[in-house]
Design an enzyme around this catalytic site. Structure first.
Site, PDB file in Angstrom:
ATOM      1  N   HIS A 181      13.395 -19.084 102.092  1.00  0.00           N
ATOM      2  CA  HIS A 181      13.579 -18.716 103.492  1.00  0.00           C
ATOM      3  C   HIS A 181      13.391 -19.940 104.388  1.00  0.00           C
ATOM      4  O   HIS A 181      12.543 -20.802 104.104  1.00  0.00           O
ATOM      5  CB  HIS A 181      12.565 -17.649 103.904  1.00  0.00           C
ATOM      6  CG  HIS A 181      12.589 -16.433 103.041  1.00  0.00           C
ATOM      7  ND1 HIS A 181      13.708 -15.648 102.880  1.00  0.00           N
ATOM      8  CD2 HIS A 181      11.616 -15.872 102.273  1.00  0.00           C
ATOM      9  CE1 HIS A 181      13.422 -14.650 102.061  1.00  0.00           C
ATOM     10  NE2 HIS A 181      12.169 -14.770 101.671  1.00  0.00           N
ATOM     11  N   GLU A 183       5.920 -15.459 104.327  1.00  0.00           N
ATOM     12  CA  GLU A 183       5.471 -14.158 103.833  1.00  0.00           C
ATOM     13  C   GLU A 183       4.311 -14.335 102.874  1.00  0.00           C
ATOM     14  O   GLU A 183       3.913 -15.456 102.536  1.00  0.00           O
ATOM     15  CB  GLU A 183       6.625 -13.428 103.134  1.00  0.00           C
ATOM     16  CG  GLU A 183       7.155 -14.161 101.915  1.00  0.00           C
ATOM     17  CD  GLU A 183       8.456 -13.549 101.386  1.00  0.00           C
ATOM     18  OE1 GLU A 183       8.454 -13.105 100.225  1.00  0.00           O
ATOM     19  OE2 GLU A 183       9.451 -13.545 102.128  1.00  0.00           O
ATOM     20  N   GLN A 206      15.173 -17.167  95.583  1.00  0.00           N
ATOM     21  CA  GLN A 206      15.570 -17.375  96.972  1.00  0.00           C
ATOM     22  C   GLN A 206      14.581 -18.271  97.690  1.00  0.00           C
ATOM     23  O   GLN A 206      13.523 -18.623  97.160  1.00  0.00           O
ATOM     24  CB  GLN A 206      15.674 -16.017  97.675  1.00  0.00           C
ATOM     25  CG  GLN A 206      14.411 -15.183  97.562  1.00  0.00           C
ATOM     26  CD  GLN A 206      14.617 -13.723  97.961  1.00  0.00           C
ATOM     27  OE1 GLN A 206      13.964 -13.253  98.880  1.00  0.00           O
ATOM     28  NE2 GLN A 206      15.510 -13.019  97.258  1.00  0.00           N
ATOM     29  N   HIS A 246      11.209 -18.829  95.450  1.00  0.00           N
ATOM     30  CA  HIS A 246      10.429 -17.731  94.873  1.00  0.00           C
ATOM     31  C   HIS A 246      11.355 -16.618  94.390  1.00  0.00           C
ATOM     32  O   HIS A 246      12.513 -16.505  94.813  1.00  0.00           O
ATOM     33  CB  HIS A 246       9.447 -17.166  95.905  1.00  0.00           C
ATOM     34  CG  HIS A 246      10.119 -16.592  97.120  1.00  0.00           C
ATOM     35  ND1 HIS A 246      10.548 -17.375  98.165  1.00  0.00           N
ATOM     36  CD2 HIS A 246      10.452 -15.321  97.462  1.00  0.00           C
ATOM     37  CE1 HIS A 246      11.106 -16.627  99.101  1.00  0.00           C
ATOM     38  NE2 HIS A 246      11.065 -15.364  98.693  1.00  0.00           N
ATOM     39  N   ARG A 305      19.913 -17.244  98.937  1.00  0.00           N
ATOM     40  CA  ARG A 305      19.851 -17.072  97.480  1.00  0.00           C
ATOM     41  C   ARG A 305      20.213 -18.379  96.779  1.00  0.00           C
ATOM     42  O   ARG A 305      21.264 -18.954  97.041  1.00  0.00           O
ATOM     43  CB  ARG A 305      20.794 -15.967  97.019  1.00  0.00           C
ATOM     44  CG  ARG A 305      20.444 -14.579  97.524  1.00  0.00           C
ATOM     45  CD  ARG A 305      21.256 -13.510  96.792  1.00  0.00           C
ATOM     46  NE  ARG A 305      21.135 -12.233  97.479  1.00  0.00           N
ATOM     47  CZ  ARG A 305      22.052 -11.726  98.295  1.00  0.00           C
ATOM     48  NH1 ARG A 305      23.176 -12.382  98.494  1.00  0.00           N
ATOM     49  NH2 ARG A 305      21.864 -10.570  98.892  1.00  0.00           N
TER      50      ARG A 305
END
Length: 317
Positions: A96, A113, A94, A170, A190
């Site tokens: 972001h 993250e 996926q 990642h 995804r």
């Protein structure tokens, strides 16, 4: 003022397992729990305060009604989210979006993250980055499903740390448990999901166009400037200081004394056990315990044999 201890919020996932029970002792709703949203004010899983004068209140409510606890920080949304993830199977691959793309297309902030590897089976791997040299090549490799060429795989072990900015392709591999510190967002695109189907036989949705839009090309090589400051047998390890969050490891072997350096501090025990001492009052710490130290707590002490991952809001939050 007391620290704010959090009730865990469990999320069932197709790739989840029961290690949050066997390792952390949590009572789980099923055998397919993938995530504990340990400290969260996101509407998809809001933490409840379990102690003190705010017992029973939700973290999002506290953020709105008691800004003094958080140093009167600006913003409608509590900016951080801390999770423990149990990957009994591979997560989807996926990516972001950043804030500007996510706010425009999803109505919430983007998602940068970072991961602290709590545990990993021998040989376990993550997907971290990609090998496309241009966006056109990225799109072609995705459309042709040239996954082995596209994805960069990294073998991980307990104690490793990874920074995963928005735009990074990642995926967490089977047999890995991580502590994730992230922006408070639940937007995930995804790229690939191993052709899995749910219990009804339906394939999970992919987000190919969005993934191509938001992936950083070429992949950015992240280098960490990890610093360790020893305090007797204990130490504080600084992993990251970013615009979104600062992240530390508190290694406690006996006593670790700490002072406030941000409007508030978040922490989760990832290993061992001990005691948190604030203004002469003692609080027991066990694996999986998560808490916030509000603004008016100036100093604290952790005793025992334990590892905690702590975070603070970054300079632009």
């Amino acid at each position: 003022m007391e620290p704010l201890f959090m009730e865990p919020v469990f999320q069932e996932k197709i790739w989840g397992g029961n290690s949050l029970n066997t390792i952390f002792g949590f009572e789980l709703p099923s055998e397919r729990v993938g995530e504990d949203w340990a400290i969260s004010a996101h509407p998809h899983g809001v933490s409840t305060i379990k102690n003190g004068p705010f017992k029973g209140q939700k973290l999002d409510q506290l953020w709105q009604e008691h800004q003094e606890l958080f140093g009167n920080q600006q913003g409608d949304v509590f900016p951080l989210l801390v999770k423990i993830l149990d990957a009994a199977d591979d997560l989807s691959v996926q990516v972001h979006p950043d804030d500007s793309y996510a706010l425009k297309h999803e109505g919430e902030f983007g998602k940068t993250e970072c991961w602290y590897i709590i545990d990993a089976k021998p040989g376990a791997q993550i997907i971290y980055g990609h090998n496309a040299k241009s966006r056109e090549e990225l799109a072609q490799m995705i459309r042709e499903e040239r996954w082995d060429e596209l994805f960069n795989r990294v073998t991980v072990k307990k104690g490793d740390f990874f920074y995963v900015p928005s735009g990074t392709i990642h995926g967490i591999g089977e047999g890995i448990m991580i502590l994730e510190t992230q922006q408070s967002s639940d937007t995930t695109y995804r790229v690939y999901d191993y052709d899995r189907t749910d219990k009804k036989g339906n394939a999970r949705e992919l987000h190919i166009d969005q993934s191509i839009d938001v992936t950083t090309v070429p992949a950015r090589k992240e280098s960490l400037n990890i610093l360790e400051k020893r305090q007797g047998e204990s130490s504080v390890i600084t992993y990251l200081e970013t615009e979104f969050f600062n992240v530390y490891e508190w290694q406690v072997h006996g006593i670790l004394k700490l002072k406030k350096q941000a409007p508030y501090t978040l922490a989760t025990v990832t290993d061992g056990f001990g005691r948190l001492i604030v203004e002469g009052k003692t609080y027991e710490l066990t694996m999986g315990t998560s808490f916030i130290l509000p603004n008016d707590i100036e100093s604290w002490e952790v005793q025992g044999e334990a590892t905690l991952i702590a975070s603070e809001p970054g300079k632009n939050v």
